[in-house]
Write a protein that holds these residues in place. Structure first.
Motif, PDB file in Angstrom:
ATOM      1  N   UNK A  49      10.216   8.658   3.962  1.00 39.17           N
ATOM      2  CA  UNK A  49      10.302   8.173   2.590  1.00 39.17           C
ATOM      3  C   UNK A  49       9.105   7.299   2.252  1.00 39.17           C
ATOM      4  N   UNK A  50       8.710   7.351   0.999  1.00 40.85           N
ATOM      5  CA  UNK A  50       7.609   6.519   0.498  1.00 40.85           C
ATOM      6  C   UNK A  50       8.150   5.606  -0.592  1.00 40.85           C
ATOM      7  N   UNK A  51       7.729   4.362  -0.536  1.00 41.52           N
ATOM      8  CA  UNK A  51       8.154   3.367  -1.508  1.00 41.52           C
ATOM      9  C   UNK A  51       6.965   2.611  -2.063  1.00 41.52           C
ATOM     10  N   UNK A  52       7.017   2.336  -3.366  1.00 40.25           N
ATOM     11  CA  UNK A  52       6.109   1.400  -4.006  1.00 40.25           C
ATOM     12  C   UNK A  52       6.889   0.105  -4.167  1.00 40.25           C
ATOM     13  N   UNK A  53       6.362  -0.961  -3.613  1.00 42.56           N
ATOM     14  CA  UNK A  53       7.012  -2.258  -3.729  1.00 42.56           C
ATOM     15  C   UNK A  53       6.105  -3.122  -4.593  1.00 42.56           C
ATOM     16  N   UNK A  54       6.596  -3.431  -5.786  1.00 45.83           N
ATOM     17  CA  UNK A  54       5.803  -4.137  -6.777  1.00 45.83           C
ATOM     18  C   UNK A  54       6.192  -5.607  -6.822  1.00 45.83           C
ATOM     19  N   UNK A  55       5.183  -6.469  -6.715  1.00 43.74           N
ATOM     20  CA  UNK A  55       5.382  -7.917  -6.740  1.00 43.74           C
ATOM     21  C   UNK A  55       4.883  -8.455  -8.068  1.00 43.74           C
ATOM     22  N   UNK A  56       5.802  -8.999  -8.861  1.00 44.66           N
ATOM     23  CA  UNK A  56       5.473  -9.543 -10.175  1.00 44.66           C
ATOM     24  C   UNK A  56       5.334 -11.058 -10.096  1.00 44.66           C
ATOM     25  N   UNK A  57       4.385 -11.593 -10.850  1.00 44.20           N
ATOM     26  CA  UNK A  57       4.203 -13.037 -10.894  1.00 44.20           C
ATOM     27  C   UNK A  57       3.821 -13.515 -12.280  1.00 44.20           C
ATOM     28  N   UNK A  58       4.056 -14.801 -12.503  1.00 43.53           N
ATOM     29  CA  UNK A  58       3.701 -15.416 -13.783  1.00 43.53           C
ATOM     30  C   UNK A  58       2.186 -15.419 -13.972  1.00 43.53           C
ATOM     31  N   UNK A  59       1.469 -15.517 -12.839  1.00 39.82           N
ATOM     32  CA  UNK A  59       0.008 -15.464 -12.845  1.00 39.82           C
ATOM     33  C   UNK A  59      -0.428 -14.392 -11.847  1.00 39.82           C
ATOM     34  N   UNK A  61      -2.442 -14.843  -9.411  1.00 38.43           N
ATOM     35  CA  UNK A  61      -2.390 -15.452  -8.084  1.00 38.43           C
ATOM     36  C   UNK A  61      -0.969 -15.448  -7.516  1.00 38.43           C
ATOM     37  N   UNK A  62       0.029 -15.714  -8.346  1.00 38.03           N
ATOM     38  CA  UNK A  62       1.419 -15.673  -7.882  1.00 38.03           C
ATOM     39  C   UNK A  62       1.824 -14.259  -7.475  1.00 38.03           C
ATOM     40  N   UNK A  63       1.392 -13.256  -8.232  1.00 39.26           N
ATOM     41  CA  UNK A  63       1.696 -11.868  -7.880  1.00 39.26           C
ATOM     42  C   UNK A  63       1.030 -11.501  -6.557  1.00 39.26           C
ATOM     43  N   UNK A  64      -0.202 -11.934  -6.370  1.00 39.01           N
ATOM     44  CA  UNK A  64      -0.932 -11.677  -5.130  1.00 39.01           C
ATOM     45  C   UNK A  64      -0.253 -12.355  -3.939  1.00 39.01           C
ATOM     46  N   UNK A  65       0.138 -13.601  -4.107  1.00 44.04           N
ATOM     47  CA  UNK A  65       0.803 -14.345  -3.029  1.00 44.04           C
ATOM     48  C   UNK A  65       2.152 -13.710  -2.682  1.00 44.04           C
ATOM     49  N   UNK A  91      -2.417  -1.372  -0.819  1.00 42.14           N
ATOM     50  CA  UNK A  91      -1.898  -2.406  -1.720  1.00 42.14           C
ATOM     51  C   UNK A  91      -3.037  -2.838  -2.628  1.00 42.14           C
ATOM     52  N   UNK A  92      -2.689  -3.166  -3.864  1.00 37.56           N
ATOM     53  CA  UNK A  92      -3.714  -3.412  -4.859  1.00 37.56           C
ATOM     54  C   UNK A  92      -3.130  -4.094  -6.090  1.00 37.56           C
ATOM     55  N   UNK A  93      -4.015  -4.698  -6.865  1.00 36.50           N
ATOM     56  CA  UNK A  93      -3.648  -5.280  -8.156  1.00 36.50           C
ATOM     57  C   UNK A  93      -3.319  -4.115  -9.089  1.00 36.50           C
ATOM     58  N   UNK A  94      -2.156  -4.175  -9.688  1.00 36.02           N
ATOM     59  CA  UNK A  94      -1.745  -3.129 -10.626  1.00 36.02           C
ATOM     60  C   UNK A  94      -1.074  -3.782 -11.822  1.00 36.02           C
ATOM     61  N   UNK A  95      -1.808  -4.703 -12.442  1.00 39.02           N
ATOM     62  CA  UNK A  95      -1.281  -5.417 -13.601  1.00 39.02           C
ATOM     63  C   UNK A  95      -0.872  -4.412 -14.672  1.00 39.02           C
ATOM     64  N   UNK A 100       1.695  -6.569 -20.124  1.00 37.05           N
ATOM     65  CA  UNK A 100       0.833  -7.713 -19.807  1.00 37.05           C
ATOM     66  C   UNK A 100       1.426  -8.581 -18.692  1.00 37.05           C
ATOM     67  N   UNK A 101       2.200  -7.953 -17.784  1.00 27.78           N
ATOM     68  CA  UNK A 101       2.765  -8.671 -16.640  1.00 27.78           C
ATOM     69  C   UNK A 101       1.870  -8.456 -15.429  1.00 27.78           C
ATOM     70  N   UNK A 102       1.618  -9.557 -14.717  1.00 29.29           N
ATOM     71  CA  UNK A 102       0.818  -9.471 -13.507  1.00 29.29           C
ATOM     72  C   UNK A 102       1.652  -8.887 -12.376  1.00 29.29           C
ATOM     73  N   UNK A 103       1.075  -7.929 -11.651  1.00 30.74           N
ATOM     74  CA  UNK A 103       1.782  -7.367 -10.512  1.00 30.74           C
ATOM     75  C   UNK A 103       0.787  -6.802  -9.497  1.00 30.74           C
ATOM     76  N   UNK A 104       1.225  -6.824  -8.274  1.00 31.21           N
ATOM     77  CA  UNK A 104       0.547  -6.137  -7.174  1.00 31.21           C
ATOM     78  C   UNK A 104       1.496  -5.060  -6.683  1.00 31.21           C
ATOM     79  N   UNK A 105       0.931  -4.020  -6.100  1.00 31.09           N
ATOM     80  CA  UNK A 105       1.766  -2.948  -5.571  1.00 31.09           C
ATOM     81  C   UNK A 105       1.342  -2.633  -4.141  1.00 31.09           C
ATOM     82  N   UNK A 106       2.329  -2.533  -3.260  1.00 31.15           N
ATOM     83  CA  UNK A 106       2.116  -2.110  -1.881  1.00 31.15           C
ATOM     84  C   UNK A 106       2.909  -0.815  -1.697  1.00 31.15           C
ATOM     85  N   UNK A 107       2.248   0.205  -1.171  1.00 29.51           N
ATOM     86  CA  UNK A 107       2.893   1.503  -0.974  1.00 29.51           C
ATOM     87  C   UNK A 107       3.107   1.718   0.521  1.00 29.51           C
ATOM     88  N   UNK A 108       4.356   2.009   0.876  1.00 25.04           N
ATOM     89  CA  UNK A 108       4.757   2.166   2.279  1.00 25.04           C
ATOM     90  C   UNK A 108       5.334   3.546   2.538  1.00 25.04           C
TER      91      UNK A 108
END
Length: 114
Positions: A49-59, A61-65, A91-95, A100-108
């Motif tokens: 299975x493949x998953x995209x795990x998206x991390x959302x942040x207010x900024x 930097x928060x999305x990256x962290x 994994x990469x910045x995928x705002x 206009x929400x900041x997010x990073x995405x990691x694909x596993x």
């Protein structure tokens, strides 16, 4: 009943990131993790299975962290019983330009014994 891969990751990340909302659906929270299955197949009791795990942040930097926390947590998912392999594809910045929400995405890619 067999374990759903989505439920496995949802439960695991919710446990290891107790201060962050981990969900399978979009949220109005500023900081949260969204799990989305993006592919997979099943054969002879083995699921790939493949998953995209998206991390959302207010900024950004928060999305990256948060993305770094997710990656750290996912390194240890290999210790769960049905998981036999876990690979970080990218994994990469995928705002989100639309919302206009900041997010990073990691694909596993995971291999699970069912």
């Amino acid at each position: 009943m067999k374990m759903l891969a989505e439920k496995l990751i949802l439960d695991y990340l919710s446990k290891v990131l107790p201060d962050i909302l981990v969900t399978l659906e979009t949220s109005t929270d500023s900081n949260y993790v969204l799990i989305e299955r993006v592919g997979g197949l099943e054969s002879d009791g083995v699921a790939r299975v493949s998953f995209a795990i998206q991390s959302y942040g207010k900024t950004l930097l928060e999305a990256c962290a948060l993305n770094d926390r997710v990656k750290s947590a996912m390194r240890n998912i290999i210790n769960l019983n049905p998981v036999s392999k876990v690979d970080l594809d990218s994994d990469y910045n995928w705002t989100d330009e639309t919302t206009k929400k900041y997010r990073y995405q990691a694909v596993y890619d995971l291999v699970l014994f069912l």
